[in-house]
Scaffold this active site. Structure first.
Site, mmCIF file in Angstrom:
data_model
loop_
_atom_site.group_PDB
_atom_site.id
_atom_site.type_symbol
_atom_site.label_atom_id
_atom_site.label_comp_id
_atom_site.label_asym_id
_atom_site.label_seq_id
_atom_site.Cartn_x
_atom_site.Cartn_y
_atom_site.Cartn_z
ATOM 1 C CE1 TYR A 84 -3.934 -2.297 0.639
ATOM 2 C CE2 TYR A 84 -2.951 -3.680 2.018
ATOM 3 C CZ TYR A 84 -3.323 -3.173 1.293
ATOM 4 O OH TYR A 84 -5.289 -4.043 1.252
ATOM 5 C CG PHE A 136 -4.594 -8.494 -0.106
ATOM 6 C CD1 PHE A 136 -5.112 -7.685 -1.191
ATOM 7 C CD2 PHE A 136 -3.937 -9.640 -0.478
ATOM 8 C CE1 PHE A 136 -4.794 -7.721 -2.462
ATOM 9 C CE2 PHE A 136 -3.564 -9.874 -2.405
ATOM 10 C CZ PHE A 136 -4.292 -9.179 -2.640
#
Length: 222
Positions: free
Chosen positions: A63, A74
């Site tokens: 991210y 994730f």
């Protein structure tokens, strides 16, 4: 020159002698903020060794929002709210599939049970998704797939990018699950309703292996 860190359980992979030193130098020379922090770069491989790996879930890159990524595909730090949209969709499918719910977005409890959460790139400049796409990281994912598939393993390939890596999985008694990516752009085109979590547990049970508790337990966060 300082030898760059490598996860001990996976250090025999050619990537760590042939590719990682140059990638490490490129990261060190990058003046942007690089995510996740250095000490978390190989968290997925540190937390799930080859011997422990029973399930592999492939992500894209960390991210790009500071404070979110901590080295597992994730997964986010436990205090992150709201959740990234892909992870939120994963949890929606988890509830529909198993009735289990996660307490937060920290997936280290999955990793502790043998679920390797591996991104195909392990670094990203803050705010620039795919910013390190061409550094040479994919070779690591290729070699991890080749290595883990020397024995029966479950693979969850969400989206076209992950599915293109199937060719690196050696033939064997594997479970290979493919569907659309959980991104809001594609989740309704086959991710929702794919029920990957129960499928993995049925496969593990058929092999007399312990199934995965897909909830996130408080003790995993200590």
């Amino acid at each position: 020159m300082t030898t760059p860190y490598m996860p001990s359980g996976w250090s025999d992979l050619p990537f760590f002698t042939e590719d990682w030193p140059a990638i490490a130098n490129s990261i060190a020379a990058d003046t942007r903020q690089i995510l996740p922090p250095d000490h978390q770069r190989f968290a997925a491989l540190d937390q799930t060794t080859p011997e422990q790996t029973r399930v592999v879930i492939i992500g894209q890159d960390p991210y790009p929002t500071p404070g979110h990524a901590h080295g597992l595909a994730f997964s986010v730090e436990p205090d992150v709210s709201p959740l990234p949209r892909s992870l939120n969709n994963i949890f929606k499918e988890l509830i529909d599939d198993t009735g289990q719910a996660a307490l937060n977005g920290d997936l280290r409890h999955w990793a502790a049970q043998g679920v390797l959460l591996l991104n195909t790139a392990l670094s990203v400049p803050a705010g620039e998704a795919n910013g390190h796409k061409h550094l040479g990281w994919p070779k690591l994912a290729h070699q991890v797939l080749e290595h883990t598939s020397q024995r029966p393993t479950a693979y969850i390939l969400w989206g076209n990018a992950a599915q293109k890596l199937e060719s690196f999985i050696n033939p064997g008694d594997h479970l290979i699950l493919k569907s659309a990516h959980p991104s809001p752009l594609s989740a309704r085109r086959g991710f929702f309703g794919s029920r990957p979590f129960s499928a993995v547990n049925r496969w593990l049970a058929s092999r007399d292996e312990t199934t995965i508790d897909w909830t996130v337990q408080p003790e995993a966060l200590k």
